[in-house]
Design an enzyme around this catalytic site. Structure first.
Site, mmCIF file in Angstrom:
data_model
loop_
_atom_site.group_PDB
_atom_site.id
_atom_site.type_symbol
_atom_site.label_atom_id
_atom_site.label_comp_id
_atom_site.label_asym_id
_atom_site.label_seq_id
_atom_site.Cartn_x
_atom_site.Cartn_y
_atom_site.Cartn_z
ATOM 1 N N CYS A 48 0.889 -1.160 0.016
ATOM 2 C CA CYS A 48 0.079 -0.044 -0.266
ATOM 3 C C CYS A 48 0.678 1.189 0.023
ATOM 4 C CB CYS A 48 -1.050 0.015 0.984
ATOM 5 S SG CYS A 48 -2.449 1.591 0.951
ATOM 6 N N HIS A 86 -3.672 -5.116 -0.296
ATOM 7 C CA HIS A 86 -2.747 -5.804 1.180
ATOM 8 C C HIS A 86 -2.987 -6.995 1.027
ATOM 9 C CE1 HIS A 86 -2.988 -1.751 3.642
ATOM 10 N NE2 HIS A 86 -4.130 -1.723 2.839
ATOM 11 N N GLU A 143 -2.543 -8.804 3.294
ATOM 12 C CA GLU A 143 -2.233 -9.350 4.617
ATOM 13 C C GLU A 143 -4.238 -9.709 4.471
ATOM 14 O OE1 GLU A 143 -2.298 -5.013 5.170
ATOM 15 O OE2 GLU A 143 -1.446 -6.493 3.316
#
Length: 194
Positions: A76, A176, A178
């Site tokens: 990001c 993202h 994650e």
């Protein structure tokens, strides 16, 4: 060991949780020596690119990042600060990726910020091994990296932008991983196996 660079720009816990699920050994740090010794380096980020650059400079980390020869992944804002320039705060960035970061222009069809799940395509094989074009990943951003020779994945939100970038051993994802479920976990695993 994986170094997660802590430069006070958020989302460290979700990155730590993702690495923990993968069984990876990691350390959250701003220590240049620890970062240089790491096998892999993650530069996560949420927030303002100009503030991110100020924090990196205050910790004397841009030079450290540029010197790394192991795989590095910016996430990001972490990816955006690895570009040449960001319109967010008119920030001169690290300059590893040959791209400029611009603000989305809202339209009746496309809101800003770009938040939620969207598809990725035009995928480079190493970072996206085992990922199908059209897979969904999770975004939260108002600024995007323009398409450039370093683009290795794209997403459309009104316009086509760089979902991921690569230059030599440096990688970046605007989304993202994650927070992107099984697809994001596979991308992180691919990065750890580079």
């Amino acid at each position: 060991m994986i170094a997660i660079i802590d430069y006070k720009m958020g989302n460290l816990r979700s990155v730590e949780n993702a690495l923990h699920r993968l069984g990876a050994e990691y350390q959250v740090t701003a220590d240049p020596d620890v970062i240089r010794r790491a096998d892999r380096v993650l530069l996560p980020g949420v927030g303002n690119a100009a503030e991110a650059m100020e924090n990196l400079k205050a910790a004397r980390l841009p030079e450290v990042i540029c010197s790394l020869r192991r795989p590095v992944l910016g996430i990001c804002v972490g990816m955006q600060v690895m570009c040449r320039h960001s319109e967010e705060g008119d920030a001169e960035c690290i300059g590893l990726f040959d791209s400029h970061v611009k603000r989305f222009v809202p339209t009746p069809e496309e809101k800003v910020p770009h938040v939620g799940w969207n598809q990725i395509g035009n995928l480079e094989k190493k970072l996206f091994k085992g990922i199908e074009g059209g897979s969904f990943v999770y975004y939260v951003h108002s600024y995007y990296a323009e398409l450039c020779p370093d683009t290795i994945a794209t997403t459309r939100h009104g316009l086509l932008f760089s979902a991921a970038l690569k230059y030599e051993n440096f990688y970046g994802t605007q989304f993202h991983p994650e927070k992107s479920g099984d697809t994001g976990e596979r991308i992180l695993r691919n990065f750890l196996e580079l």
